[in-house]
Design a protein around this motif. Structure first.
Motif, PDB file in Angstrom:
ATOM      1  N   LYS A  78      59.542  92.325 -57.649  1.00  0.00           N
ATOM      2  CA  LYS A  78      60.105  91.994 -58.958  1.00  0.00           C
ATOM      3  C   LYS A  78      59.397  90.799 -59.587  1.00  0.00           C
ATOM      4  N   TYR A  79      58.745  89.991 -58.738  1.00  0.00           N
ATOM      5  CA  TYR A  79      58.013  88.824 -59.230  1.00  0.00           C
ATOM      6  C   TYR A  79      56.679  88.719 -58.511  1.00  0.00           C
ATOM      7  N   VAL A  80      55.649  88.332 -59.262  1.00  0.00           N
ATOM      8  CA  VAL A  80      54.337  88.057 -58.671  1.00  0.00           C
ATOM      9  C   VAL A  80      54.069  86.561 -58.814  1.00  0.00           C
ATOM     10  N   ARG A  81      53.477  85.960 -57.802  1.00  0.00           N
ATOM     11  CA  ARG A  81      53.266  84.517 -57.795  1.00  0.00           C
ATOM     12  C   ARG A  81      51.803  84.201 -57.508  1.00  0.00           C
ATOM     13  N   PRO A  82      51.034  83.725 -58.499  1.00  0.00           N
ATOM     14  CA  PRO A  82      49.674  83.267 -58.219  1.00  0.00           C
ATOM     15  C   PRO A  82      49.724  81.964 -57.428  1.00  0.00           C
ATOM     16  N   ILE A  83      48.836  81.840 -56.454  1.00  0.00           N
ATOM     17  CA  ILE A  83      48.883  80.676 -55.576  1.00  0.00           C
ATOM     18  C   ILE A  83      47.476  80.310 -55.117  1.00  0.00           C
ATOM     19  N   ILE A  84      47.255  78.998 -54.970  1.00  0.00           N
ATOM     20  CA  ILE A  84      45.991  78.463 -54.461  1.00  0.00           C
ATOM     21  C   ILE A  84      46.338  77.488 -53.346  1.00  0.00           C
ATOM     22  N   LEU A  85      45.705  77.645 -52.188  1.00  0.00           N
ATOM     23  CA  LEU A  85      46.063  76.890 -50.997  1.00  0.00           C
ATOM     24  C   LEU A  85      44.825  76.258 -50.379  1.00  0.00           C
ATOM     25  N   PHE A  86      45.029  75.147 -49.664  1.00  0.00           N
ATOM     26  CA  PHE A  86      43.928  74.639 -48.848  1.00  0.00           C
ATOM     27  C   PHE A  86      44.464  73.910 -47.636  1.00  0.00           C
ATOM     28  N   ASP A  87      43.685  73.967 -46.575  1.00  0.00           N
ATOM     29  CA  ASP A  87      43.964  73.260 -45.336  1.00  0.00           C
ATOM     30  C   ASP A  87      42.675  72.562 -44.947  1.00  0.00           C
ATOM     31  N   ASN A  88      42.690  71.227 -44.938  1.00  0.00           N
ATOM     32  CA  ASN A  88      41.469  70.465 -44.792  1.00  0.00           C
ATOM     33  C   ASN A  88      41.007  70.401 -43.341  1.00  0.00           C
ATOM     34  N   VAL A  89      39.686  70.560 -43.130  1.00  0.00           N
ATOM     35  CA  VAL A  89      39.131  70.453 -41.786  1.00  0.00           C
ATOM     36  C   VAL A  89      38.184  69.262 -41.659  1.00  0.00           C
ATOM     37  N   THR A  90      38.107  68.420 -42.704  1.00  0.00           N
ATOM     38  CA  THR A  90      37.288  67.214 -42.627  1.00  0.00           C
ATOM     39  C   THR A  90      37.853  66.288 -41.550  1.00  0.00           C
ATOM     40  N   THR A  91      36.985  65.773 -40.704  1.00  0.00           N
ATOM     41  CA  THR A  91      37.450  64.894 -39.618  1.00  0.00           C
ATOM     42  C   THR A  91      37.508  63.436 -40.041  1.00  0.00           C
ATOM     43  N   THR A  92      36.739  63.067 -41.049  1.00  0.00           N
ATOM     44  CA  THR A  92      36.746  61.688 -41.543  1.00  0.00           C
ATOM     45  C   THR A  92      36.759  61.711 -43.060  1.00  0.00           C
ATOM     46  N   PRO A  93      37.276  60.668 -43.706  1.00  0.00           N
ATOM     47  CA  PRO A  93      37.270  60.618 -45.176  1.00  0.00           C
ATOM     48  C   PRO A  93      35.846  60.684 -45.720  1.00  0.00           C
ATOM     49  N   VAL A  94      35.681  61.379 -46.850  1.00  0.00           N
ATOM     50  CA  VAL A  94      34.373  61.502 -47.482  1.00  0.00           C
ATOM     51  C   VAL A  94      34.518  61.220 -48.973  1.00  0.00           C
ATOM     52  N   SER A  95      33.429  60.888 -49.607  1.00  0.00           N
ATOM     53  CA  SER A  95      33.428  60.776 -51.062  1.00  0.00           C
ATOM     54  C   SER A  95      32.975  62.104 -51.652  1.00  0.00           C
ATOM     55  N   ASP A  96      33.391  62.367 -52.860  1.00  0.00           N
ATOM     56  CA  ASP A  96      33.000  63.608 -53.555  1.00  0.00           C
ATOM     57  C   ASP A  96      33.307  64.835 -52.704  1.00  0.00           C
ATOM     58  N   GLY A  97      34.527  64.939 -52.224  1.00  0.00           N
ATOM     59  CA  GLY A  97      34.892  66.067 -51.383  1.00  0.00           C
ATOM     60  C   GLY A  97      36.095  66.830 -51.886  1.00  0.00           C
ATOM     61  N   ASN A  98      36.318  66.854 -53.190  1.00  0.00           N
ATOM     62  CA  ASN A  98      37.506  67.482 -53.747  1.00  0.00           C
ATOM     63  C   ASN A  98      37.166  68.750 -54.534  1.00  0.00           C
ATOM     64  N   LEU A  99      38.227  69.457 -54.934  1.00  0.00           N
ATOM     65  CA  LEU A  99      38.079  70.692 -55.699  1.00  0.00           C
ATOM     66  C   LEU A  99      39.044  70.623 -56.881  1.00  0.00           C
ATOM     67  N   PHE A 100      38.528  70.893 -58.077  1.00  0.00           N
ATOM     68  CA  PHE A 100      39.322  70.803 -59.297  1.00  0.00           C
ATOM     69  C   PHE A 100      39.303  72.151 -60.023  1.00  0.00           C
ATOM     70  N   ILE A 101      40.441  72.537 -60.576  1.00  0.00           N
ATOM     71  CA  ILE A 101      40.570  73.811 -61.289  1.00  0.00           C
ATOM     72  C   ILE A 101      41.055  73.512 -62.702  1.00  0.00           C
ATOM     73  N   PHE A 102      40.291  73.947 -63.703  1.00  0.00           N
ATOM     74  CA  PHE A 102      40.581  73.603 -65.089  1.00  0.00           C
ATOM     75  C   PHE A 102      41.253  74.724 -65.869  1.00  0.00           C
ATOM     76  N   ASP A 103      41.095  75.950 -65.429  1.00  0.00           N
ATOM     77  CA  ASP A 103      41.703  77.048 -66.177  1.00  0.00           C
ATOM     78  C   ASP A 103      41.854  78.257 -65.265  1.00  0.00           C
ATOM     79  N   VAL A 104      42.956  78.982 -65.421  1.00  0.00           N
ATOM     80  CA  VAL A 104      43.221  80.182 -64.635  1.00  0.00           C
ATOM     81  C   VAL A 104      43.799  81.256 -65.547  1.00  0.00           C
TER      82      VAL A 104
END
Length: 255
Positions: A129-155
């Protein structure tokens, strides 16, 4: 089908991502929020070890047997991104709480940069009766990093024109086989949905749907499956038996 196909502040309350929810290390932001045009976007913060999260939108009415295409139209993946990213669709019962199934696929982060797009589709299973769009992540980085993100501007989320995609996977198990023929056989002359044997979306279960089943017999089914494949020998033998069944059924009906 989305209430808000991007992540803008449509109600003017200063918060981006209207109608969307988030959990874990994810959320919504506006660039130039203090002035200038809004540039709402979703952020999946994978630059810290152990981060996880996701974004989703609830309460989008759907219909079983309908195919939906979910597209991330404008994605920025930073150079050091590292994690298990997935996106797709979940299917819920009429309480919008009971999850009936999902069509979730990996999101390929091997290519980094701006303006990337990703698309997937799935067919709402029986009872949806309902559909749900979804985006998921589970991080596997062992140490903090710079420039390690993901951004979504339009769907976007759209219903796929049923006339554009022929599908004989009537039981929704990812292939076309004898079980699907049995569903078509039971629905022949009376059914009106994919789950009753309607392969071409014309709301009838007839010999046209059988022809699609024959063409797709033995194939894995995806969004762009071809309907011109030649059945394997076992499929041809089965098809011969089916033809005999149809002829005998019509003779009984006309007699």
């Amino acid at each position: 089908a989305l209430k808000n196909n991007g992540f803008e502040d449509t109600d003017g309350n200063g918060l981006a991502g209207d109608y969307w929810g988030s959990f874990g290390s994810a959320g919504f932001n506006d660039f130039f929020s203090g002035g200038g045009p809004a540039n709402g976007h979703a952020s999946l913060f994978s630059n810290q070890a152990g981060n996880f999260g996701g974004i989703f939108q609830k309460s989008i009415l759907a219909a079983e047997g309908t195919e939906y295409e979910f597209t991330l139209n404008d994605v920025r993946i930073e150079a050091n991104v590292n994690g298990d990213f997935r996106f797709g669709l979940e299917y819920f019962a009429d309480d919008d709480i009971t999850k009936l199934g999902e069509s979730i696929v990996p999101l390929d982060t091997s290519v980094t940069g701006d303006g990337l797009s990703f698309s997937t589709s799935g067919t709402a299973i029986a009872g949806t009766k309902y559909v749900r769009p979804i985006i998921l992540f589970d991080n596997v980085t062992t140490t903090p990093v710079s420039d390690g993100n993901l951004f979504i501007f339009d769907v976007s989320l759209v219903e796929v024109d049923p006339s554009a995609v022929e599908n004989a996977d009537f039981d929704g198990d990812g292939d076309v086989d004898g079980r699907d023929f049995l569903i078509w056989q039971r629905g022949f002359g009376s059914g009106n949905s994919l789950f009753q044997g309607d392969a071409n979306g014309d709301n009838e279960v007839d010999s046209l749907d059988l022809a699609i089943w024959q063409a797709q017999y033995g194939l894995p089914i995806g969004p762009l499956v071809s309907s011109v494949a030649v059945p394997e020998p076992s499929g041809l033998l089965l098809a011969s038996g089916i033809l005999a069944w149809i002829v005998s059924k019509r003779r009984r009906s006309w007699g």
